[in-house]
Design a protein around this motif. Structure first.
Motif, short mmCIF file in Angstrom:
data_model
loop_
_atom_site.label_atom_id
_atom_site.label_comp_id
_atom_site.label_asym_id
_atom_site.label_seq_id
_atom_site.Cartn_x
_atom_site.Cartn_y
_atom_site.Cartn_z
N CYS A 67 0.85 -1.18 0.00
CA CYS A 67 0.00 0.00 0.00
C CYS A 67 0.89 1.24 0.00
CB CYS A 67 -0.91 0.01 1.23
SG CYS A 67 -1.90 1.52 1.37
N CYS A 75 -9.41 3.59 -2.87
CA CYS A 75 -10.11 2.67 -1.97
C CYS A 75 -11.01 3.45 -1.03
CB CYS A 75 -9.11 1.83 -1.18
SG CYS A 75 -7.93 2.80 -0.19
N GLY A 104 -15.25 -5.88 -0.74
CA GLY A 104 -14.17 -5.95 -1.70
C GLY A 104 -14.09 -4.80 -2.68
N THR A 107 -10.57 -3.30 -2.84
CA THR A 107 -9.62 -4.10 -3.60
C THR A 107 -9.77 -3.84 -5.10
OG1 THR A 107 -9.61 -5.83 -1.93
CG2 THR A 107 -8.86 -6.44 -4.12
N CYS A 110 -8.53 -0.06 -5.95
CA CYS A 110 -7.12 0.32 -5.80
C CYS A 110 -6.31 -0.13 -7.02
CB CYS A 110 -6.54 -0.33 -4.54
SG CYS A 110 -4.76 -0.05 -4.35
N SER A 113 -4.03 -2.86 -6.01
CA SER A 113 -4.66 -4.01 -5.35
C SER A 113 -4.12 -4.20 -3.94
CB SER A 113 -4.44 -5.30 -6.18
OG SER A 113 -5.02 -5.18 -7.46
N LYS A 116 -6.92 -6.05 0.81
CA LYS A 116 -7.33 -7.43 0.56
C LYS A 116 -8.59 -7.71 1.37
CE LYS A 116 -3.19 -7.75 -1.28
NZ LYS A 116 -2.93 -7.85 -2.72
N SER A 124 -11.90 -6.02 5.25
CA SER A 124 -10.78 -5.51 4.48
C SER A 124 -9.55 -5.43 5.37
CB SER A 124 -11.12 -4.12 3.93
OG SER A 124 -9.99 -3.52 3.33
N LYS A 126 -5.04 -4.72 5.17
CA LYS A 126 -4.03 -4.14 4.30
C LYS A 126 -2.80 -3.75 5.10
CE LYS A 126 -4.69 0.12 2.95
NZ LYS A 126 -3.64 0.75 3.79
#
Length: 207
Positions: A67, A75, A104, A107, A110, A113, A116, A124, A126
């Motif tokens: 990230c 996101c 999701g 995900t 972004c 990606s 998650k 979620s 990350k």
């Protein structure tokens, strides 16, 4: 406010993926989930001339990315629950598990990606830039673990002053999409965003 970010030095990275494994270990991530990934990007071909001599234009390099705690996090902009926000002190993009419904959308939104979906908790999850370590004056575990010192972390303006402002390289997206807090020192034979001469060669490892 301090906006933290990452620097990736492609001239040092050997693709060992120690950063990926250190992150998985610290965060106790399951096999099917990574917060950081290392892309192996390569392409080119060999050819033989009439005299029998072979020439080639092959290339390969690695890109480690997690990230990027973007200035314009897609996101956050697209989360239907308003479950994602930027920390006003560090610039960390984080998800509120109390609001998250695990749909999701983050995900899918972004370009990296990075968020998650934990399919067991249906939340979620990350990279949080190892916020608790940073608060203690330490580096994120991926940075500390890298044996080649290909990763650095700190105030993004200080990183840009030290390493430059480039934040684009294939196979990553254009920086204009989300304004990532990322600086990249390009490896030898680096290709530009949108390059079609190469491909990700380790797709099964990108989780």
């Amino acid at each position: 406010m301090t906006q933290y970010g990452f620097h990736f030095d492609g001239t040092r990275c050997t693709g060992c993926k120690t950063c990926v494994l250190a992150c998985k270990d610290k965060n106790n991530l399951p096999n099917e989930l990574n917060f950081r990934n290392v892309y192996e990007y390569g392409g080119g071909s060999w050819s033989q001339d009439e005299g029998g001599c072979w020439t080639q234009d092959t290339f390969t390099y690695h890109v480690s990315v997690a990230c990027n705690h973007c200035d314009m996090p897609l996101c956050m902009a697209n989360c239907p629950q308003g479950a994602i926000e930027k920390d006003p002190d560090t610039g960390e993009v984080k998800s509120d598990p109390e609001k998250c419904i695990g749909c999701g959308t983050c995900t899918q939104s972004c370009p990296y990606s990075a968020p998650k979906v934990d399919t067991e908790a249906m939340k979620s999850v990350k990279c949080n830039m190892c916020a608790e370590r940073v608060a203690e004056g330490k580096q994120p575990i991926c940075v500390e673990a890298c044996p080649l010192r290909a990763l650095d972390f700190g105030d993004i303006e200080e990183l840009r002053a030290a390493y430059g402002t480039d934040a684009e390289i294939a196979p990553l997206p254009a920086a204009s999409e989300s304004q990532p807090n990322l600086v990249i020192t390009a490896p030898v034979d680096a290709k530009p965003v949108g390059d079609s001469t190469g491909a990700v060669m380790n797709e099964l490892e990108i989780l």
